[in-house]
Design an enzyme around this catalytic site. Structure first.
Site, mmCIF file in Angstrom:
data_model
loop_
_atom_site.group_PDB
_atom_site.id
_atom_site.type_symbol
_atom_site.label_atom_id
_atom_site.label_comp_id
_atom_site.label_asym_id
_atom_site.label_seq_id
_atom_site.Cartn_x
_atom_site.Cartn_y
_atom_site.Cartn_z
ATOM 1 N N LYS A 1 0.844 -1.185 0.000
ATOM 2 C CA LYS A 1 0.000 0.000 0.000
ATOM 3 C C LYS A 1 0.884 1.240 0.000
ATOM 4 O O LYS A 1 1.801 1.362 0.799
ATOM 5 C CB LYS A 1 -0.913 -0.008 1.227
ATOM 6 C CG LYS A 1 -2.199 0.770 1.039
ATOM 7 C CD LYS A 1 -3.217 0.456 2.106
ATOM 8 C CE LYS A 1 -4.538 1.159 1.811
ATOM 9 N NZ LYS A 1 -5.560 0.891 2.835
ATOM 10 N N GLU B 1 -19.652 -5.028 9.456
ATOM 11 C CA GLU B 1 -20.558 -4.260 10.296
ATOM 12 C C GLU B 1 -21.668 -5.115 10.893
ATOM 13 O O GLU B 1 -22.113 -4.864 12.024
ATOM 14 C CB GLU B 1 -21.169 -3.106 9.484
ATOM 15 C CG GLU B 1 -20.196 -2.004 9.150
ATOM 16 C CD GLU B 1 -19.284 -2.305 7.981
ATOM 17 O OE1 GLU B 1 -18.350 -1.517 7.718
ATOM 18 O OE2 GLU B 1 -19.494 -3.351 7.308
ATOM 19 N N ARG C 1 -25.253 -1.212 6.336
ATOM 20 C CA ARG C 1 -24.985 -2.619 6.065
ATOM 21 C C ARG C 1 -25.460 -3.523 7.202
ATOM 22 O O ARG C 1 -25.448 -4.742 7.077
ATOM 23 C CB ARG C 1 -23.484 -2.814 5.843
ATOM 24 C CG ARG C 1 -22.955 -2.017 4.655
ATOM 25 C CD ARG C 1 -21.470 -1.726 4.760
ATOM 26 N NE ARG C 1 -20.655 -2.909 4.705
ATOM 27 C CZ ARG C 1 -20.187 -3.451 3.577
ATOM 28 N NH1 ARG C 1 -20.481 -2.897 2.426
ATOM 29 N NH2 ARG C 1 -19.427 -4.522 3.610
#
Length: 626
Positions: free
Chosen positions: A286, A372, A400
């Site tokens: 990343k 979630e 969600r």
């Protein structure tokens, strides 16, 4: 500015990549990195993830025929290279700006964007739909899904993997394994991925892939030799130790260097031709190619404007703390007094202000990863066992877990606090991230109470109140800097009671959350026109202060003002109460209109939807004159 003699300046569509050599693709990858850094240093954006995925995107587009062939992004915040090679270079400086290009794929922006990616873990389901349609129609287009290792841990991704494997849908899943989501990845799956970087199971299909990779001289001797060692070492493994994905019926390659164009292309050439689901395990870094982002990938996941030379954030022009910071500090103070408080987040430790909580109370901090539903479901169990869980999520991501909020928390009336960050317009990330629906879906749930603090001082009181009450309570607060209000010791707020922050006789504005500030400014504008305006900080979205509504009904006009969808919003609740009052004043409901709001500066977006002070005043004057 892009060099007119660069390779990037000559790319008008992905088809142009087909004629480039791998050396030229390597040069192009560095040009793209430079362009991403130059643009995002001015606009902000998702820098680290996009830098890490450059070679993957170039390798895929150099071998598929887009838009006939599909590349489906998960979340989409790694798609900047995709945008740059699909005809959007000339507009890239408008990234995330009002009227500019989105920071995420958008089908209405480009025919090359297959799916409006914005939330994690949905790419495999969408791609499986494309693959199933291909199977049903008997066509031969290629389907590629790009998903990160953190998103792969989401439940929706596993549902898709189960279906893809059972149906043997022909598609390529590229697992972008950078060991990061927004916060450091957690969970058993992440440990599993760490293990399979060195150990893979043996399968007949793996044999086929390896034979294809070794044939035709299309891979270097070193890569082929690595594959042979992998194959030999896994022949002796027992089935119980077989790799998870292959047990689901999905072929998985050995780990591939995600910054190596040659390795990526050679493997893709094989797997794109297979009539079965294949997962390419691609290991990336990343922030690759930009040292500040490599050093601080979490900060550069989503960052505002910064100095490209140092990576340091540009001054914001305000010294007020953010609502997130105020919440985090207030929760720490509450946790010091109450040992039953537990903080739960879904891969958003920093984003939700829980870093200090985790440092001080590591045994009472839970990060479930990008899940979630698990966060809310787990909170219900913790509450049933006598704990006081605080679930800290962004408004857009709580969507969600609506079912778990309804059935697991509200139905049994459990003591769970929902700390809903980024409520309302969030700005540059656009429609997938604006938190404009939480009022509507929380209002409908029995037993739920909803607080909307108007400033940071009110947020401290709201959290204290929510933690003291029994049953589920949600607190919604916006992104960004708070108002600069003086923070006092936390105290209880009376349930369902508002406060008058400005007196007036002609109009009453019933304002929710940070819209109280806009209402006060609008009242100043109206005063210049001779209109005396009352401003009420409603505090509670549910239950509403019915007495305040009754008093407002005696004015010439009742105005409701909320930073949420007018469809199903707090204004509709006020209208229902006004309908019960004889001779009530007419009402004007102001909020987010019934459409998706695009990306841009938050203040500009609020003006666009008529929620800045001047537009609020103008709407009121027009209504009074009608």
């Amino acid at each position: 500015m892009t060099d007119p003699h660069s390779i990037l300046s000559s790319i008008n569509s992905p088809a142009d990549l087909h004629v480039l050599t791998e050396e030229e693709l390597g040069i192009l990858s560095q040009e793209i990195r430079s362009q991403i850094i130059d643009t995002t240093s001015k606009t902000g954006g998702h820098v680290a993830s996009s830098l890490g995925a450059v070679e993957i995107i170039l390798a895929v587009h150099s071998l598929i025929d887009s838009p006939r062939d599909k590349i489906v992004f998960d979340v989409g915040h790694q798609s900047y290279a995709h945008k740059l090679v699909t005809g959007r270079l000339s507009r890239f400086d408008s990234l995330r700006q009002l009227g500019g290009i989105s920071g995420f794929p958008r089908p209405n922006e480009s025919e090359y964007d297959a799916h409006p990616s914005g939330h994690a873990s949905d790419s495999l389901s969408v791609a499986s739909g494309f693959a199933k349609a291909k199977q049903m129609s008997g066509t031969d287009e290629k389907i590629v899904a790009l998903i990160g290792d953190a998103a792969l841990a989401g439940g929706m991704a596993f549902e898709a993997l189960n279906y893809i494997g059972s149906q043997q849908l022909p598609m390529v899943i590229i697992l972008n394994d950078n060991e990061m989501s927004i916060s450091k990845n957690v969970g058993a799956l992440m440990k599993h991925l760490g293990n399979i970087r060195a150990t893979h199971s043996y399968r007949d299909t793996r044999e086929f892939v390896q034979e294809r990779l070794e044939s035709g001289g299309r891979m270097s001797n070193a890569i082929a030799e690595f594959g042979k060692r992998m194959k030999d070492s896994t022949k002796h493994m027992f089935i119980p130790h077989a790799m998870l994905y292959e047990q689901l019926g999905i072929v998985c390659t050995a780990p591939i260097d995600g910054q190596n164009i040659h390795e990526l292309r050679e493997t893709l050439k094989v797997v794109l031709d297979m009539d079965a689901p294949v997962m390419m395990h691609v290991v990336t870094k990343k922030g690759a190619g930009y040292e500040p982002a490599e050093r601080e990938p979490e900060r550069f996941h989503g960052v505002g404007p910064y100095d490209p030379a140092t990576g340091k954030a540009r001054p914001k022009g305000t010294c007020a703390p953010s609502y997130t910071e105020v919440f985090g500090s207030a929760l720490v103070e509450e946790a010091k007094a109450n040992p039953d408080i537990v903080a739960i987040t879904a891969a958003m430790e920093g984003g939700t202000g829980l870093k200090e909580f985790r440092r001080l109370f590591p045994d009472r901090f839970i990060d479930v990863g990008i899940a979630e539903e698990q966060a809310v479901g787990m909170a219900s169990g913790l509450a049933a066992a006598g704990k006081k869980p605080v679930v800290a999520l962004y408004s857009t991501f709580l969507q969600r877990a609506i079912d778990q909020t309804v059935v697991d928390v509200s139905l049994p009336n459990l003591d769970v606090v929902f700390a809903i960050d980024r409520a309302g317009i969030v700005g540059d990330d656009g429609p997938t991230h604006h938190g404009v629906f939480d009022i509507a879906y929380l209002r409908m749930i029995p037993n739920m109470r909803v607080l909307a603090p108007s400033d940071e001082a009110e947020l401290v009181h709201a959290l204290h109140t929510a933690l003291d009450l029994s049953g589920p309570v949600a607190i919604r607060y916006p992104r960004g800097a708070a108002c600069g209000a003086k923070i006092e010791p936390a105290r209880m707020l009376e349930q369902g009671r508002s406060r008058v922050v400005r007196s007036g006789d002609d109009v009453s504005i019933l304002a929710f959350g940070r819209m109280v500030q806009n209402a006060l400014h609008a009242a100043d504008v109206l005063a210049e026109k001779g209109i005396s305006t009352e401003v009420v900080d409603m505090r509670w979205i549910k239950p509403l202060d019915v007495d305040a509504i009754a008093r407002a009904a005696e004015r010439k006009l009742v105005v409701t003002l909320e930073e949420g969808s007018v469809a199903g919003g707090a204004g509709e609740g006020v209208l229902a109460e006004l309908a019960r009052i004889d001779d009530a004043a007419p009402a004007l409901v102001l909020g987010i209109p019934d459409r998706f709001i695009m990306q841009g500066n938050t203040d500009l977006l609020l003006a666009e939807v008529g929620l800045d002070a001047q537009d609020i005043a103008t709407s009121i004057l027009k209504h009074l004159a009608s």
